[in-house]
Motif scaffolding. Structure first.
Motif, PDB file in Angstrom:
ATOM      1  N   ASN A 141       0.802  -1.218   0.000  1.00 12.00           N
ATOM      2  CA  ASN A 141       0.000   0.000   0.000  1.00 12.00           C
ATOM      3  C   ASN A 141       0.839   1.275   0.000  1.00 12.00           C
ATOM      4  OD1 ASN A 141      -2.510  -1.428   0.137  1.00 12.00           O
ATOM      5  ND2 ASN A 141      -2.113  -1.810   2.308  1.00 12.00           N
ATOM      6  N   LEU A 142       2.147   1.133  -0.173  1.00 11.06           N
ATOM      7  CA  LEU A 142       3.025   2.302  -0.198  1.00 11.06           C
ATOM      8  C   LEU A 142       2.950   2.954  -1.576  1.00 11.06           C
ATOM      9  CD1 LEU A 142       5.274   3.995   1.210  1.00 11.06           C
ATOM     10  CD2 LEU A 142       6.916   2.383   0.198  1.00 11.06           C
ATOM     11  N   PRO A 143       2.490   4.199  -1.684  1.00  8.96           N
ATOM     12  CA  PRO A 143       2.387   4.838  -3.003  1.00  8.96           C
ATOM     13  C   PRO A 143       3.760   5.035  -3.638  1.00  8.96           C
ATOM     14  CG  PRO A 143       1.080   6.028  -1.353  1.00  8.96           C
ATOM     15  CD  PRO A 143       1.954   5.061  -0.602  1.00  8.96           C
ATOM     16  N   ILE A 144       3.860   4.722  -4.925  1.00  6.03           N
ATOM     17  CA  ILE A 144       5.102   4.903  -5.689  1.00  6.03           C
ATOM     18  C   ILE A 144       4.795   5.727  -6.931  1.00  6.03           C
ATOM     19  CG2 ILE A 144       6.957   3.790  -6.978  1.00  6.03           C
ATOM     20  CD1 ILE A 144       6.566   1.300  -5.244  1.00  6.03           C
ATOM     21  N   ILE A 145       5.512   6.834  -7.086  1.00  2.00           N
ATOM     22  CA  ILE A 145       5.440   7.634  -8.306  1.00  2.00           C
ATOM     23  C   ILE A 145       6.722   7.402  -9.079  1.00  2.00           C
ATOM     24  CG2 ILE A 145       5.323   9.956  -9.295  1.00  2.00           C
ATOM     25  CD1 ILE A 145       3.824  10.853  -6.795  1.00  2.00           C
ATOM     26  N   MET A 146       6.589   6.983 -10.337  1.00  2.00           N
ATOM     27  CA  MET A 146       7.761   6.694 -11.152  1.00  2.00           C
ATOM     28  C   MET A 146       8.061   7.878 -12.074  1.00  2.00           C
ATOM     29  SD  MET A 146       8.453   3.105 -13.115  1.00  2.00           S
ATOM     30  CE  MET A 146       8.732   2.181 -11.602  1.00  2.00           C
ATOM     31  N   LEU A 147       9.342   8.252 -12.148  1.00  3.59           N
ATOM     32  CA  LEU A 147       9.786   9.341 -13.013  1.00  3.59           C
ATOM     33  C   LEU A 147      10.588   8.775 -14.173  1.00  3.59           C
ATOM     34  CD1 LEU A 147      11.206  11.821 -10.324  1.00  3.59           C
ATOM     35  CD2 LEU A 147       8.871  11.722 -11.223  1.00  3.59           C
ATOM     36  N   THR A 148      10.377   9.329 -15.364  1.00  3.42           N
ATOM     37  CA  THR A 148      11.166   8.863 -16.498  1.00  3.42           C
ATOM     38  C   THR A 148      11.138   9.865 -17.634  1.00  3.42           C
ATOM     39  OG1 THR A 148      11.519   7.065 -18.062  1.00  3.42           O
ATOM     40  CG2 THR A 148       9.259   7.629 -17.558  1.00  3.42           C
ATOM     41  N   ALA A 149      12.171   9.842 -18.423  1.00  4.87           N
ATOM     42  CA  ALA A 149      12.208  10.641 -19.645  1.00  4.87           C
ATOM     43  C   ALA A 149      11.557   9.882 -20.795  1.00  4.87           C
ATOM     44  CB  ALA A 149      13.651  10.981 -19.997  1.00  4.87           C
ATOM     45  N   LEU A 150      11.180   8.630 -20.564  1.00  3.38           N
ATOM     46  CA  LEU A 150      10.581   7.779 -21.589  1.00  3.38           C
ATOM     47  C   LEU A 150       9.069   7.786 -21.394  1.00  3.38           C
ATOM     48  CD1 LEU A 150      13.081   4.802 -21.177  1.00  3.38           C
ATOM     49  CD2 LEU A 150      13.246   6.708 -22.802  1.00  3.38           C
ATOM     50  N   GLY A 151       8.362   8.581 -22.187  1.00  4.99           N
ATOM     51  CA  GLY A 151       6.943   8.799 -21.935  1.00  4.99           C
ATOM     52  C   GLY A 151       5.991   8.055 -22.850  1.00  4.99           C
ATOM     53  N   THR A 152       6.435   6.981 -23.511  1.00  2.00           N
ATOM     54  CA  THR A 152       5.563   6.243 -24.414  1.00  2.00           C
ATOM     55  C   THR A 152       4.576   5.386 -23.625  1.00  2.00           C
ATOM     56  OG1 THR A 152       7.003   4.310 -24.556  1.00  2.00           O
ATOM     57  CG2 THR A 152       7.434   6.125 -26.101  1.00  2.00           C
ATOM     58  N   THR A 153       3.512   4.989 -24.307  1.00  2.00           N
ATOM     59  CA  THR A 153       2.520   4.122 -23.662  1.00  2.00           C
ATOM     60  C   THR A 153       3.159   2.832 -23.156  1.00  2.00           C
ATOM     61  OG1 THR A 153       0.722   4.992 -25.034  1.00  2.00           O
ATOM     62  CG2 THR A 153       0.371   2.845 -24.014  1.00  2.00           C
ATOM     63  N   GLU A 154       4.050   2.257 -23.974  1.00  5.22           N
ATOM     64  CA  GLU A 154       4.711   1.006 -23.576  1.00  5.22           C
ATOM     65  C   GLU A 154       5.471   1.177 -22.268  1.00  5.22           C
ATOM     66  OE1 GLU A 154       7.974  -2.254 -25.264  1.00  5.22           O
ATOM     67  OE2 GLU A 154       7.471  -0.470 -26.439  1.00  5.22           O
ATOM     68  N   ASN A 155       6.235   2.273 -22.145  1.00  7.94           N
ATOM     69  CA  ASN A 155       6.980   2.512 -20.915  1.00  7.94           C
ATOM     70  C   ASN A 155       6.063   2.806 -19.736  1.00  7.94           C
ATOM     71  OD1 ASN A 155       9.944   2.419 -21.561  1.00  7.94           O
ATOM     72  ND2 ASN A 155       9.287   3.857 -23.127  1.00  7.94           N
ATOM     73  N   LEU A 156       4.980   3.525 -20.013  1.00  8.48           N
ATOM     74  CA  LEU A 156       3.997   3.800 -18.968  1.00  8.48           C
ATOM     75  C   LEU A 156       3.420   2.508 -18.417  1.00  8.48           C
ATOM     76  CD1 LEU A 156       1.922   5.456 -17.369  1.00  8.48           C
ATOM     77  CD2 LEU A 156       0.649   5.782 -19.485  1.00  8.48           C
ATOM     78  N   VAL A 157       2.999   1.620 -19.300  1.00  6.49           N
ATOM     79  CA  VAL A 157       2.404   0.349 -18.876  1.00  6.49           C
ATOM     80  C   VAL A 157       3.424  -0.503 -18.127  1.00  6.49           C
ATOM     81  CG1 VAL A 157       1.431  -1.826 -19.722  1.00  6.49           C
ATOM     82  CG2 VAL A 157       0.653   0.342 -20.670  1.00  6.49           C
ATOM     83  N   GLN A 158       4.665  -0.553 -18.619  1.00  8.86           N
ATOM     84  CA  GLN A 158       5.704  -1.328 -17.941  1.00  8.86           C
ATOM     85  C   GLN A 158       5.937  -0.804 -16.528  1.00  8.86           C
ATOM     86  OE1 GLN A 158       9.132  -1.176 -20.484  1.00  8.86           O
ATOM     87  NE2 GLN A 158       8.355  -2.720 -21.903  1.00  8.86           N
ATOM     88  N   GLY A 159       5.956   0.521 -16.374  1.00  8.17           N
ATOM     89  CA  GLY A 159       6.159   1.106 -15.050  1.00  8.17           C
ATOM     90  C   GLY A 159       5.038   0.760 -14.095  1.00  8.17           C
ATOM     91  N   LEU A 160       3.799   0.874 -14.576  1.00  5.40           N
ATOM     92  CA  LEU A 160       2.656   0.555 -13.726  1.00  5.40           C
ATOM     93  C   LEU A 160       2.616  -0.934 -13.394  1.00  5.40           C
ATOM     94  CD1 LEU A 160      -0.006   2.792 -15.501  1.00  5.40           C
ATOM     95  CD2 LEU A 160       1.037   3.225 -13.278  1.00  5.40           C
ATOM     96  N   ASP A 161       2.945  -1.766 -14.369  1.00  6.14           N
ATOM     97  CA  ASP A 161       2.939  -3.210 -14.131  1.00  6.14           C
ATOM     98  C   ASP A 161       4.011  -3.637 -13.133  1.00  6.14           C
ATOM     99  OD1 ASP A 161       0.806  -3.658 -15.754  1.00  6.14           O
ATOM    100  OD2 ASP A 161       1.936  -4.508 -17.423  1.00  6.14           O
ATOM    101  N   SER A 162       5.076  -2.868 -13.024  1.00  8.93           N
ATOM    102  CA  SER A 162       6.144  -3.231 -12.084  1.00  8.93           C
ATOM    103  C   SER A 162       5.780  -2.887 -10.644  1.00  8.93           C
ATOM    104  CB  SER A 162       7.451  -2.534 -12.472  1.00  8.93           C
ATOM    105  OG  SER A 162       7.363  -1.134 -12.279  1.00  8.93           O
ATOM    106  N   GLY A 163       4.681  -2.157 -10.454  1.00 14.73           N
ATOM    107  CA  GLY A 163       4.236  -1.857  -9.093  1.00 14.73           C
ATOM    108  C   GLY A 163       4.039  -0.396  -8.793  1.00 14.73           C
ATOM    109  N   ALA A 164       4.337   0.501  -9.753  1.00 14.11           N
ATOM    110  CA  ALA A 164       4.134   1.929  -9.530  1.00 14.11           C
ATOM    111  C   ALA A 164       2.647   2.255  -9.540  1.00 14.11           C
ATOM    112  CB  ALA A 164       4.862   2.743 -10.591  1.00 14.11           C
ATOM    113  N   ASP A 165       2.274   3.302  -8.795  1.00 12.91           N
ATOM    114  CA  ASP A 165       0.884   3.755  -8.767  1.00 12.91           C
ATOM    115  C   ASP A 165       0.638   4.883  -9.748  1.00 12.91           C
ATOM    116  OD1 ASP A 165      -0.311   2.322  -6.284  1.00 12.91           O
ATOM    117  OD2 ASP A 165       1.597   3.104  -5.581  1.00 12.91           O
ATOM    118  N   ASP A 166       1.687   5.624 -10.067  1.00  9.93           N
ATOM    119  CA  ASP A 166       1.556   6.770 -10.968  1.00  9.93           C
ATOM    120  C   ASP A 166       2.869   6.946 -11.718  1.00  9.93           C
ATOM    121  OD1 ASP A 166       0.471   8.946 -12.249  1.00  9.93           O
ATOM    122  OD2 ASP A 166      -0.024  10.050 -10.417  1.00  9.93           O
ATOM    123  N   TYR A 167       2.827   7.750 -12.755  1.00 10.38           N
ATOM    124  CA  TYR A 167       3.936   7.826 -13.697  1.00 10.38           C
ATOM    125  C   TYR A 167       4.038   9.267 -14.179  1.00 10.38           C
ATOM    126  CZ  TYR A 167       6.791   5.759 -17.499  1.00 10.38           C
ATOM    127  OH  TYR A 167       7.791   5.389 -18.349  1.00 10.38           O
TER     128      TYR A 167
END
Length: 227
Positions: A75-101
């Motif tokens: 339940n710990l909120p995680i916000i992921m930061l990246t210079a890679l803003g494509t849908t694929e990278n967004l989905v990968q980040g969320l699937d890894s456990g991030a709550d927001d991107y």
């Protein structure tokens, strides 16, 4: 509201910028410049929210997020930061456990808005053993489980929030903007097809091999669960 924030960011000027802004906004901020030291800090400090860069030396941000979840911080909120803003990278980040991107570069007020949104979500309470259902599909908001025809279905945190939101709004046609604002609490770039990607993920898990399809597409308008 989150009070203590762990920032895992290897670019020291970016880390310093975030720390200064959050400190001025009243947060206690801890910095780590690579993943393993960030995970160690998490075990040593009381942390309410993590800001995590994707590209890190050694262990990348997606691996760090998976490790954090694997250690029991569900339940710990995680916000992921990246210079890679494509849908694929967004989905990968969320699937890894991030709550927001949040894509770099970003405005600091947008980061604060994301933190406030996640803090509200994390602090919200659901009624014990709250169940939502349609056909032979059942979602338990308290236990965070989904079953169809008695068989448990494993969903990611994002898939679960999406299904829960749609079930709570059963028989209402939900636009992509409705879903973005309520499942992720914030507007992503509306050029992304992340909603369609996640609806397809859900369909593959909950509708496959079943005659009654839970999620319907309303062409030109959005999606609906009827029942």
């Amino acid at each position: 509201m989150a009070k203590s924030v762990l920032v895992i960011e290897d670019e020291q000027n970016v880390a310093a910028f975030i720390k200064q802004g959050l400190s001025e906004a009243g947060y206690d901020v801890f910095l780590a410049y690579e993943g393993r030291s960030g995970i160690e800090l998490l075990g040593q400090k009381q942390i309410d929210l993590v800001i995590l860069d994707v590209i890190l030396p050694g262990m990348d941000g997606k691996a760090v997020a998976r490790t954090i979840r694997g250690l029991g911080y569900q339940n710990l909120p995680i916000i992921m930061l990246t210079a890679l803003g494509t849908t694929e990278n967004l989905v990968q980040g969320l699937d890894s456990g991030a709550d927001d991107y949040l894509a770099k570069p970003f405005k600091f007020k947008e980061l604060l808005a994301r933190i406030r949104a996640l803090s509200r979500r994390n602090g919200s309470k659901v009624l014990p053993d709250q169940k939502l259902s349609v056909y032979d599909l059942e979602l338990n908001s308290d236990a965070k489980t989904v079953k169809r025809a008695g068989e448990e279905i494993k969903l990611t945190a994002t898939e679960f929030r999406l299904l829960e939101f749609m079930l709570k709004n059963k028989n209402k046609v939900l636009s992509r903007i409705d879903i973005l604002e309520n499942v992720w609490d914030i507007n992503f770039n509306l050029g992304t097809n992340v909603v369609d990607v996640y609806v397809n993920y859900l369909r593959n898990k909950i509708d496959k091999n079943h005659t009654n399809k839970v999620i319907e597409t309303v062409i030109g308008m959005g999606y609906v669960i009827k029942g």
